[in-house]
Design a protein around this motif. Sequence first.
Motif, mmCIF file in Angstrom:
data_model
loop_
_atom_site.group_PDB
_atom_site.id
_atom_site.type_symbol
_atom_site.label_atom_id
_atom_site.label_comp_id
_atom_site.label_asym_id
_atom_site.label_seq_id
_atom_site.Cartn_x
_atom_site.Cartn_y
_atom_site.Cartn_z
ATOM 1 N N MET A 116 8.868 0.788 11.950
ATOM 2 C CA MET A 116 7.328 0.826 11.803
ATOM 3 C C MET A 116 7.116 0.191 10.383
ATOM 4 S SD MET A 116 4.894 4.180 12.074
ATOM 5 C CE MET A 116 5.232 4.328 13.757
ATOM 6 N N ARG A 117 6.299 -0.814 10.337
ATOM 7 C CA ARG A 117 6.014 -1.464 9.233
ATOM 8 C C ARG A 117 5.181 -0.541 8.223
ATOM 9 N NH1 ARG A 117 1.003 -4.499 9.646
ATOM 10 N NH2 ARG A 117 -0.097 -3.684 11.662
ATOM 11 N N PHE A 118 5.439 -1.008 6.973
ATOM 12 C CA PHE A 118 4.628 -0.175 5.868
ATOM 13 C C PHE A 118 4.746 -0.941 4.649
ATOM 14 C CE2 PHE A 118 8.811 1.152 5.341
ATOM 15 C CZ PHE A 118 9.068 1.211 4.020
ATOM 16 N N THR A 119 3.615 -0.748 3.750
ATOM 17 C CA THR A 119 3.649 -1.079 2.544
ATOM 18 C C THR A 119 4.392 -0.456 1.435
ATOM 19 O OG1 THR A 119 1.429 -2.334 2.985
ATOM 20 C CG2 THR A 119 2.335 -2.394 0.728
ATOM 21 N N ARG A 120 5.396 -0.915 0.637
ATOM 22 C CA ARG A 120 5.983 0.104 -0.555
ATOM 23 C C ARG A 120 5.007 0.334 -1.446
ATOM 24 N NH1 ARG A 120 11.176 1.164 -0.731
ATOM 25 N NH2 ARG A 120 12.584 0.285 0.648
ATOM 26 N N TYR A 121 5.191 1.488 -2.161
ATOM 27 C CA TYR A 121 4.355 1.813 -3.112
ATOM 28 C C TYR A 121 4.675 1.491 -4.417
ATOM 29 C CZ TYR A 121 1.955 5.020 -6.268
ATOM 30 O OH TYR A 121 0.797 5.592 -7.131
ATOM 31 N N ALA A 122 4.130 0.576 -5.073
ATOM 32 C CA ALA A 122 4.413 -0.246 -6.114
ATOM 33 C C ALA A 122 4.846 0.815 -7.382
ATOM 34 C CB ALA A 122 3.310 -0.962 -6.739
ATOM 35 N N ARG A 123 5.768 0.546 -8.348
ATOM 36 C CA ARG A 123 6.113 0.987 -9.336
ATOM 37 C C ARG A 123 5.386 0.683 -10.371
ATOM 38 N NH1 ARG A 123 9.872 5.248 -9.287
ATOM 39 N NH2 ARG A 123 11.231 5.161 -7.478
ATOM 40 N N TYR A 124 5.038 1.483 -11.152
ATOM 41 C CA TYR A 124 4.107 0.960 -12.548
ATOM 42 C C TYR A 124 4.943 0.839 -13.835
ATOM 43 C CZ TYR A 124 0.258 2.130 -9.537
ATOM 44 O OH TYR A 124 -0.376 2.061 -8.484
ATOM 45 N N GLY B 45 -5.250 -4.308 8.452
ATOM 46 C CA GLY B 45 -5.593 -3.758 7.031
ATOM 47 C C GLY B 45 -4.237 -3.326 6.343
ATOM 48 N N PRO B 46 -4.554 -2.374 5.351
ATOM 49 C CA PRO B 46 -3.097 -2.165 4.597
ATOM 50 C C PRO B 46 -2.238 -1.077 5.465
ATOM 51 C CG PRO B 46 -5.137 -1.583 3.400
ATOM 52 C CD PRO B 46 -5.669 -2.145 4.689
ATOM 53 N N THR B 47 -0.951 -1.395 5.364
ATOM 54 C CA THR B 47 -0.202 -0.566 5.944
ATOM 55 C C THR B 47 0.204 0.648 5.271
ATOM 56 O OG1 THR B 47 1.583 -1.930 5.472
ATOM 57 C CG2 THR B 47 0.659 -2.157 7.736
ATOM 58 N N THR B 48 -0.533 1.613 5.051
ATOM 59 C CA THR B 48 -0.155 2.617 3.951
ATOM 60 C C THR B 48 -0.212 4.123 4.695
ATOM 61 O OG1 THR B 48 -2.678 2.931 3.267
ATOM 62 C CG2 THR B 48 -1.078 1.632 2.112
ATOM 63 N N ALA B 49 0.447 5.131 4.195
ATOM 64 C CA ALA B 49 0.242 6.394 4.845
ATOM 65 C C ALA B 49 -0.926 6.908 5.368
ATOM 66 C CB ALA B 49 1.022 7.409 4.065
ATOM 67 N N SER B 50 -2.225 6.647 4.529
ATOM 68 C CA SER B 50 -3.451 7.309 4.941
ATOM 69 C C SER B 50 -4.041 6.432 6.096
ATOM 70 C CB SER B 50 -4.486 6.857 3.745
ATOM 71 O OG SER B 50 -4.503 5.817 3.448
ATOM 72 N N TYR B 51 -3.568 5.368 6.483
ATOM 73 C CA TYR B 51 -4.029 4.474 7.540
ATOM 74 C C TYR B 51 -3.292 4.805 8.774
ATOM 75 C CZ TYR B 51 -7.087 1.669 4.937
ATOM 76 O OH TYR B 51 -8.276 1.188 4.025
ATOM 77 N N LEU B 52 -2.006 5.087 8.511
ATOM 78 C CA LEU B 52 -1.118 5.562 9.632
ATOM 79 C C LEU B 52 -1.651 6.935 10.147
ATOM 80 C CD1 LEU B 52 1.268 5.570 11.551
ATOM 81 C CD2 LEU B 52 2.778 6.543 10.003
ATOM 82 N N ARG B 53 -2.033 7.944 9.284
ATOM 83 C CA ARG B 53 -2.546 9.183 9.411
ATOM 84 C C ARG B 53 -3.797 8.999 10.173
ATOM 85 N NH1 ARG B 53 -0.652 13.987 9.108
ATOM 86 N NH2 ARG B 53 -1.208 13.400 11.449
ATOM 87 N N TYR B 54 -4.524 8.062 9.916
ATOM 88 C CA TYR B 54 -5.930 7.907 10.706
ATOM 89 C C TYR B 54 -5.697 7.402 12.196
ATOM 90 C CZ TYR B 54 -9.698 5.269 12.771
ATOM 91 O OH TYR B 54 -10.784 4.952 13.316
ATOM 92 N N VAL B 55 -4.545 6.464 12.346
ATOM 93 C CA VAL B 55 -4.236 5.967 13.829
ATOM 94 C C VAL B 55 -3.579 7.213 14.326
ATOM 95 C CG1 VAL B 55 -2.541 4.426 15.080
ATOM 96 C CG2 VAL B 55 -3.846 3.618 12.942
ATOM 97 N N VAL B 56 -2.452 8.039 14.007
ATOM 98 C CA VAL B 56 -2.090 9.160 14.759
ATOM 99 C C VAL B 56 -3.162 10.034 15.062
ATOM 100 C CG1 VAL B 56 -0.417 11.054 14.302
ATOM 101 C CG2 VAL B 56 -0.053 8.842 13.597
#
Length: 153
Positions: free
Chosen positions: A1-9, A105-116
């Motif tokens: 499953m593709r996802f966008t890594r969370y950037a380190r600050y 769109g962005p492949t983040t956890a919140s968008y996956l949550r929406y799709v699920v």
Amino acid sequence: MRFTRYARYEDFDWTPRKLAMARSKPQRQQKKVEEQFPLLAALLPPPPSFDEEGELARRRERSRKTEIDQRARLARLWRDCRRDFFAATEEQKELIRKAWAEWRGPTTASYLRYVVDLHTGVHEARSVLFRQREERSRIELLKRLRAQATLEL
């Protein structure tokens, strides 16, 4: 499953503007007190002086803690999404995979949550639990307020 890594600050560091604002904060606070309470300003204690090293350490620690908390929240969201995905039926999983593959769109956890949620109905179950907790909380609050009102009478 593709996802966008969370950037380190980056670690917090002073920019000239941030440092100038931090250094002038005690004077700004004092001016605000003088404007709001002109008759009491002389009686009130002055604001504490600026400690550059202490403030830098405090801001760095707050920045680190915020990033840790955010990463933990997102990891928990990913785990919850994956749990709900693997609990879905094969037909639902296929719909989720297809929707996720087509998502631009962005492949983040919140968008996956929406799709699920969209394909499994998990959101409605969570909403029911949330509403039940809210109702219990309101009832407890009302009980406490009634008890407090009877004590005051």
